[in-house]
Design a protein around this motif. Structure first.
Motif, PDB file in Angstrom:
ATOM      1  N   PRO A 108      52.332  -9.215  64.926  1.00 35.68           N
ATOM      2  CA  PRO A 108      52.819  -8.171  64.003  1.00 35.68           C
ATOM      3  C   PRO A 108      53.245  -8.769  62.661  1.00 35.68           C
ATOM      4  O   PRO A 108      53.686  -9.923  62.579  1.00 35.68           O
ATOM      5  CB  PRO A 108      54.018  -7.575  64.747  1.00 35.68           C
ATOM      6  CG  PRO A 108      53.765  -7.884  66.183  1.00 35.68           C
ATOM      7  CD  PRO A 108      53.060  -9.210  66.198  1.00 35.68           C
ATOM      8  N   ALA A 109      53.119  -7.992  61.609  1.00 30.13           N
ATOM      9  CA  ALA A 109      53.447  -8.470  60.264  1.00 30.13           C
ATOM     10  C   ALA A 109      54.910  -8.898  60.148  1.00 30.13           C
ATOM     11  O   ALA A 109      55.238  -9.827  59.388  1.00 30.13           O
ATOM     12  CB  ALA A 109      53.141  -7.374  59.249  1.00 30.13           C
ATOM     13  N   SER A 110      55.783  -8.266  60.921  1.00 28.99           N
ATOM     14  CA  SER A 110      57.214  -8.604  60.845  1.00 28.99           C
ATOM     15  C   SER A 110      57.499 -10.031  61.297  1.00 28.99           C
ATOM     16  O   SER A 110      58.495 -10.637  60.889  1.00 28.99           O
ATOM     17  CB  SER A 110      58.026  -7.626  61.699  1.00 28.99           C
ATOM     18  OG  SER A 110      57.617  -7.705  63.058  1.00 28.99           O
ATOM     19  N   LEU A 111      56.594 -10.584  62.132  1.00 22.96           N
ATOM     20  CA  LEU A 111      56.813 -11.939  62.626  1.00 22.96           C
ATOM     21  C   LEU A 111      56.576 -12.989  61.548  1.00 22.96           C
ATOM     22  O   LEU A 111      57.025 -14.128  61.687  1.00 22.96           O
ATOM     23  CB  LEU A 111      55.917 -12.211  63.838  1.00 22.96           C
ATOM     24  CG  LEU A 111      56.333 -11.504  65.139  1.00 22.96           C
ATOM     25  CD1 LEU A 111      55.451 -11.927  66.293  1.00 22.96           C
ATOM     26  CD2 LEU A 111      57.796 -11.791  65.454  1.00 22.96           C
ATOM     27  N   ALA A 112      55.864 -12.635  60.488  1.00 22.60           N
ATOM     28  CA  ALA A 112      55.686 -13.569  59.377  1.00 22.60           C
ATOM     29  C   ALA A 112      57.044 -13.848  58.732  1.00 22.60           C
ATOM     30  O   ALA A 112      57.338 -14.996  58.340  1.00 22.60           O
ATOM     31  CB  ALA A 112      54.712 -13.001  58.363  1.00 22.60           C
ATOM     32  N   GLU A 113      57.876 -12.820  58.640  1.00 23.92           N
ATOM     33  CA  GLU A 113      59.225 -13.000  58.106  1.00 23.92           C
ATOM     34  C   GLU A 113      60.075 -13.841  59.060  1.00 23.92           C
ATOM     35  O   GLU A 113      60.883 -14.672  58.624  1.00 23.92           O
ATOM     36  CB  GLU A 113      59.888 -11.645  57.872  1.00 23.92           C
ATOM     37  CG  GLU A 113      59.185 -10.793  56.821  1.00 23.92           C
ATOM     38  CD  GLU A 113      59.885  -9.455  56.620  1.00 23.92           C
ATOM     39  OE1 GLU A 113      60.912  -9.212  57.301  1.00 23.92           O
ATOM     40  OE2 GLU A 113      59.414  -8.656  55.793  1.00 23.92           O
ATOM     41  N   THR A 114      59.859 -13.617  60.359  1.00 26.34           N
ATOM     42  CA  THR A 114      60.581 -14.415  61.358  1.00 26.34           C
ATOM     43  C   THR A 114      60.200 -15.889  61.241  1.00 26.34           C
ATOM     44  O   THR A 114      61.060 -16.778  61.301  1.00 26.34           O
ATOM     45  CB  THR A 114      60.272 -13.909  62.777  1.00 26.34           C
ATOM     46  OG1 THR A 114      60.635 -12.533  62.884  1.00 26.34           O
ATOM     47  CG2 THR A 114      61.027 -14.713  63.822  1.00 26.34           C
ATOM     48  N   ALA A 115      58.905 -16.163  61.058  1.00 31.21           N
ATOM     49  CA  ALA A 115      58.444 -17.544  60.912  1.00 31.21           C
ATOM     50  C   ALA A 115      59.075 -18.200  59.680  1.00 31.21           C
ATOM     51  O   ALA A 115      59.489 -19.367  59.722  1.00 31.21           O
ATOM     52  CB  ALA A 115      56.922 -17.574  60.811  1.00 31.21           C
ATOM     53  N   ALA A 116      59.172 -17.453  58.586  1.00 33.29           N
ATOM     54  CA  ALA A 116      59.784 -17.986  57.369  1.00 33.29           C
ATOM     55  C   ALA A 116      61.271 -18.274  57.587  1.00 33.29           C
ATOM     56  O   ALA A 116      61.797 -19.291  57.120  1.00 33.29           O
ATOM     57  CB  ALA A 116      59.598 -16.998  56.219  1.00 33.29           C
TER      58      ALA A 116
END
Length: 276
Positions: free
Chosen positions: A242-250
């Motif tokens: 999910p796109a929200s996980l990109a923020e989690t990775a950051a």
């Protein structure tokens, strides 16, 4: 009236005698202080002379014509031993201890991370005209030779301090990797990859989101070998996440740069539990 006048004169004489005694005591005290100051100045001048002679002797060893009044090799050696003794006292509270040997001094560098005692390393130095490393237990991947070449002959305190920084940083990085493998093995996918110096860590771990688990890949590079935190961090997730996980990775990448690895995972776990 006569007796009263005599009593007054006696009182004045007594006061004058007391004042004179106090003045004499102050003058004696001042004389002692002046003598002490002179003594300290002489000691200072003697120390300066010794330092000058030692420096001239060092120039002589480097091929420059030395002063005939330069100190003997024994005098220089005794001076070095005294300096080492003073240095041992200074380093005692920094995890570096040592004892004099027949041919030099043996140092013990203790490492710790966040209050946890880890390993100790030994370094046996020969304090001849040129300081030499006789034997040691420093790991081969620690740049001991480069550190010694830069500092050992000119500034032994700096040499020990830099070596201690390298050893403590290495011990801290290794401790974090061990803690991650031991305490969070259920979240690590596969094997945590690391080199001997533990300045490069690569691993995969799982992240839970909305009752699903997604794999993350982390690459931590420790460019500063005197630091236990990474200088470069890359955290990525799979393309189908999910796109929200990109923020989690950051956010994970930022946290890995600022706190110990195992503490970052404790934070992840707490955050996921609060969401669930």
């Amino acid at each position: 009236g006569v007796f009263a006048h005599l009593e007054m004169l006696e009182a004045r004489a007594h006061e004058a005698a007391v004042k004179q005694e106090e003045t004499e005591q102050q003058e004696e005290k001042l004389a002692r202080l002046k003598a002490r100051v002179q003594e300290l100045r002489l000691q200072r001048d003697e120390l300066r002379a010794k330092v000058d002679l030692q420096q001239k002797g060092q120039l002589g060893k480097e091929g420059v014509v030395s002063d005939p009044a330069q100190p003997s090799a024994r005098t220089v050696l005794e001076w070095k031993i005294k300096s080492v003794k003073a240095m041992l006292q200074v380093f005692y509270l920094t995890g570096i201890s040592g004892k004099l040997t027949k041919r030099g001094v043996c140092f013990c560098i203790s490492t710790a991370y966040e209050g946890t005692y880890l390993d100790s390393y030994h370094l046996d130095l020969l304090t001849k005209a040129e300081v030499q490393i006789h034997r040691h237990s420093v790991p081969i991947f620690i740049p001991l030779e480069q550190i010694a070449k830069k500092y050992l002959q000119t500034d032994i305190r700096r040499f020990l301090s830099v070596l201690s920084d390298h050893l403590n940083a290495y011990a801290g990085r290794r401790y974090q990797a061990d803690q991650l493998q031991g305490r969070f093995s259920n979240r690590i996918e596969g094997t945590l990859q690391r080199n001997s110096l533990c300045n490069l860590l690569v691993f995969n771990y799982n992240v839970s989101s909305k009752s699903k688990t997604f794999p993350f890949n982390a690459r931590l590079l420790y460019g500063d070998l005197c630091c236990s935190l990474p200088t470069e961090v890359t955290v990525s997730c799979t393309p189908d996440a999910p796109a929200s996980l990109a923020e989690t990775a950051a956010a994970h990448s930022d946290l890995f740069r600022r706190v110990a690895l195992h503490k970052a995972f404790c934070s992840f776990s707490s955050a996921e539990e609060s969401v669930d």
